[in-house]
Design a protein around this motif. Structure first.
Motif, PDB file in Angstrom:
ATOM      1  N   GLY A  89       0.818  -1.212   0.000  1.00 23.61           N
ATOM      2  CA  GLY A  89       0.000   0.000   0.000  1.00 23.61           C
ATOM      3  C   GLY A  89       0.849   1.258   0.000  1.00 23.61           C
ATOM      4  N   HIS A 127      -5.390  -3.734  -4.642  1.00 24.68           N
ATOM      5  CA  HIS A 127      -5.049  -3.494  -3.236  1.00 24.68           C
ATOM      6  C   HIS A 127      -6.220  -2.885  -2.476  1.00 24.68           C
ATOM      7  N   TYR A 128      -6.868  -1.882  -3.060  1.00 20.68           N
ATOM      8  CA  TYR A 128      -7.965  -1.231  -2.331  1.00 20.68           C
ATOM      9  C   TYR A 128      -9.239  -2.068  -2.335  1.00 20.68           C
TER      10      TYR A 128
END
Length: 198
Positions: free
Chosen positions: A58, A164-165
């Motif tokens: 992240g 990732h999100y």
């Protein structure tokens, strides 16, 4: 799940905790008044080696990728809308405002409508994110357009950012992470109150 206090952490968890707080993120939004990690970061303490790797990814995507601040926040907020993730929305609207997005643009984004006034590259980044979220793929035409306009490295970063999100939104849902005090539901979901956390 437990909301870990710093004094309760074992050695491995403490290394993960300290690395996160020593990194590039704004420390003031990472912890509550007792030093407990907010958002998905708390759950990452359950398995510190994996949690550390996730938070490093992240950080690389937010602070080391080829995506500019404006595009990055547009993509993250597009994920928040698709996943109906209030926590992500509230967490990234301030960064979007700092990157120059207007209230009109944020309102359109939140509604899933075309966002007015975007550059061609920003619009393509949003379209790529929306297609990935809708279809779990990019059609050949979208791929070619994005690769030509943004470059393959930036396209790679956008695909990675969406993944990732999306993962973060899933973790926030599964662990029933409540909104921060003062944040209200944007997408109509129900959230446990902050004080209900163990």
């Amino acid at each position: 799940m437990p909301w870990f206090r710093p004094e309760e952490l074992d050695e491995e968890q403490r290394r993960c905790y300290d690395e996160l707080l020593g990194g590039p993120r704004d420390r003031s939004v990472l912890t509550d008044a007792e030093g407990r990690l907010e958002g998905a970061f708390n759950a990452r303490l359950l398995d510190p080696p994996v949690g550390t790797a996730i938070q490093q990814l992240g950080a690389a995507l937010r602070y080391g990728s080829r995506i500019g601040d404006r595009q990055r926040e547009l993509v993250i907020l597009t994920v928040a809308v698709a996943e109906r993730c209030d926590y992500e929305w509230h967490g990234h609207v301030p960064g979007a405002r700092r990157a120059g997005l207007s209230e009109q643009q944020l309102t359109a984004l939140r509604a899933g409508a075309p966002v007015p006034g975007l550059s061609d590259d920003d619009r393509i980044a949003c379209e790529v994110a929306a297609e990935l979220l809708r279809d779990n793929d990019l059609c050949d035409i979208s791929y070619a357009r994005a690769a030509a306009a943004l470059g393959l490295a930036t396209l790679f970063d956008i695909v990675s950012l969406v993944g990732h999100y999306r993962h973060t939104a899933l973790a926030l849902r599964v662990w029933r992470v409540p909104l921060r005090a003062g944040d209200a539901a944007v997408f109509g979901g129900s959230h446990p109150a902050v004080e209900e956390r163990a």
